[in-house]
Design an enzyme around this catalytic site. Structure first.
Site, PDB file in Angstrom:
ATOM      1  N   HIS A  74       3.060   2.595  -4.657  1.00 50.19           N
ATOM      2  CA  HIS A  74       4.255   3.385  -4.320  1.00 50.19           C
ATOM      3  C   HIS A  74       5.519   2.518  -4.294  1.00 50.19           C
ATOM      4  O   HIS A  74       6.635   3.051  -4.279  1.00 50.19           O
ATOM      5  CB  HIS A  74       4.055   4.065  -2.964  1.00 50.19           C
ATOM      6  CG  HIS A  74       4.821   5.344  -2.794  1.00 50.19           C
ATOM      7  ND1 HIS A  74       5.792   5.764  -3.666  1.00 50.19           N
ATOM      8  CD2 HIS A  74       4.745   6.309  -1.839  1.00 50.19           C
ATOM      9  CE1 HIS A  74       6.299   6.904  -3.262  1.00 50.19           C
ATOM     10  NE2 HIS A  74       5.671   7.264  -2.155  1.00 50.19           N
ATOM     11  N   ASP A 114       7.093   6.461  -7.871  1.00 49.21           N
ATOM     12  CA  ASP A 114       7.330   7.517  -6.889  1.00 49.21           C
ATOM     13  C   ASP A 114       6.357   8.677  -7.117  1.00 49.21           C
ATOM     14  O   ASP A 114       5.724   8.779  -8.170  1.00 49.21           O
ATOM     15  CB  ASP A 114       8.767   8.022  -6.987  1.00 49.21           C
ATOM     16  CG  ASP A 114       9.776   6.988  -6.496  1.00 49.21           C
ATOM     17  OD1 ASP A 114       9.401   6.178  -5.629  1.00 49.21           O
ATOM     18  OD2 ASP A 114      10.909   6.978  -7.007  1.00 49.21           O
TER      19      ASP A 114
END
Length: 416
Positions: free
Chosen positions: A386, A390
């Site tokens: 992450h 995204d």
């Protein structure tokens, strides 16, 4: 004259190897090209062959773990030796002193530039004296070595120093716990090198990345129908099976073109993008999970993919994978469905930023145009870093894969 058989250097960051088995007996006659011994590093199995004629004297036994450069045995060309298993040497051979292997140079990378900066800033001995394992860790982590204090001999930077520079200090002093004594019905077996390396890499992935997993499901009926229609002719013409892996590989290649971050990874303060796809294919073996790499998958059709995967899987299951076969992957596919897994959250294969998990195909009732229909469904899981990817990009990638599999003609199959 006596010639040493030495544990070879099999990789820049590898400092020790384990002896799997000797192919020749103690005292047996050998000739150049004969297989002497199979050794296992934490990444691959390597065969060592004889370079001289003579009698073999074995100094290290199967199961031992020794440093790279250790003398494993001696070939005495003044002794003819005996042919066949169970032969014994005429006398114990004394090993000739072996030269220590020189460390491989650190590959050029942004992290290497950082290392050079640290050396010029006054930490020359600390950086120059680093061992191969510490150098590799610094390169992988993108560590600014000018900010790391060495605690090793002569101020050299160790792996522990690198970890301490990137992780917060523990709240309490860690105390080493001695191994518990075995009880009746228990047995203690040393962990194999490859199993230790798997454990280290899994822990490294979870410690150094912000791993998140997103799920989707795919109707496998279109792929199954196309495969069933052509699989017999495919096998007869090309000599390999038309499997689901080629469909997933082609779908991932196309999806990676749309979302390039999934095919990239973080290198220090930079993002390294790839204009190619080296597809890692996770393979379960008796020795543990390995991930050989299918190089240039973006240029392959179904036939080339199936042949490439078949070759790599055969190497993996026979212990013939080399370091090059498992290096340089940019994205990985893991098929837990082979073992009946319905859903899982796969762990990243560092330094990659994403991995796709395939699962078992199960017939389930699904709503289609207001009607309940029984369809063969598979859950897909994409684990990703992450820090770089995204949720929008991760979900879009997975949706693209699903849509391509549900319309496999868009994958341009070269067997139709």
């Amino acid at each position: 004259m006596k010639h040493n058989v030495v544990a070879p250097a099999v990789g820049e960051s590898i400092t020790e190897v384990s002896i799997l088995k000797w192919a020749k007996a103690n005292g047996e006659a050998v000739k150049p090209g004969d297989l002497l011994i199979e050794i296992e590093s934490d990444k691959a199995t390597v065969e060592v062959v004889a370079e001289f004629n003579g009698a073999l004297s074995i100094l290290k036994q199967a199961g031992e773990t020794i440093p790279v450069g250790t003398v494993l045995g001696v070939i005495d060309d003044a002794v003819q030796g005996k042919v066949g298993a169970g032969a014994t040497a005429a006398g114990a051979a004394k090993p000739v002193p072996a030269a220590a292997p020189s460390p491989s140079p650190l590959p050029a990378s942004p992290a290497m530039a950082t290392a050079s900066m640290g050396a010029s800033a006054g930490g020359g001995m600390a950086v120059a004296g680093m061992g191969p394992a510490a150098r590799k860790m610094a390169a992988d982590m993108g560590t600014d070595l000018s900010r790391v204090s060495g605690t090793g001999k002569d101020g050299r930077i160790t792996k522990g120093d690198l970890l301490g520079a990137t992780q917060p200090a523990p709240a309490a002093r860690t105390v080493a716990v001695p191994a518990m004594p075995t009880q009746p019905g228990e047995r203690r077996v040393p962990m194999k090198s490859i199993r230790r390396r798997i454990a280290e890499r899994l822990l490294e992935a979870q410690s150094n990345a912000a791993i998140l997993t997103t799920f989707n499901e795919v109707n496998m009926k279109p792929v199954m129908d196309l495969r069933n229609k052509h699989k017999d002719a495919f096998k007869a013409k090309h000599g390999v099976t038309l499997s689901f892996m080629s469909f997933f590989t082609r779908a991932c290649v196309e999806a990676l073109k749309q979302i390039p971050e999934v095919n990239a990874y973080i290198d220090g303060g930079d993002v390294l993008y790839h204009d190619y796809v080296n597809m890692g294919i996770a393979v379960g073996t008796d020795r543990g999970l390995v991930v050989p790499v299918l190089r240039g998958a973006e240029n392959m059709g179904f036939v080339a993919i199936e042949k490439g995967i078949n070759e790599l899987a055969t190497k993996a299951r026979t212990g013939k994978l080399g370091i090059a076969d498992m290096s340089g992957g940019t994205f990985t596919i893991s098929n837990g469905g082979t073992y009946g897994s319905m859903m899982s959250t796969p762990i990243l294969n560092p330094p990659q930023s994403a991995i796709l998990g395939m699962h078992n195909i199960i017939e389930r009732p699904m709503a289609v145009n207001g009607q309940v229909v029984i369809l063969p469904m598979m859950y897909l899981a994409l684990s990703y870093d992450h820090r770089l990817i995204d949720g929008k990009e991760a979900v879009t990638f997975l949706v693209n894969v699903r849509q391509l599999l549900e319309s496999p003609e868009k994958l341009k199959p070269d067997f139709v």
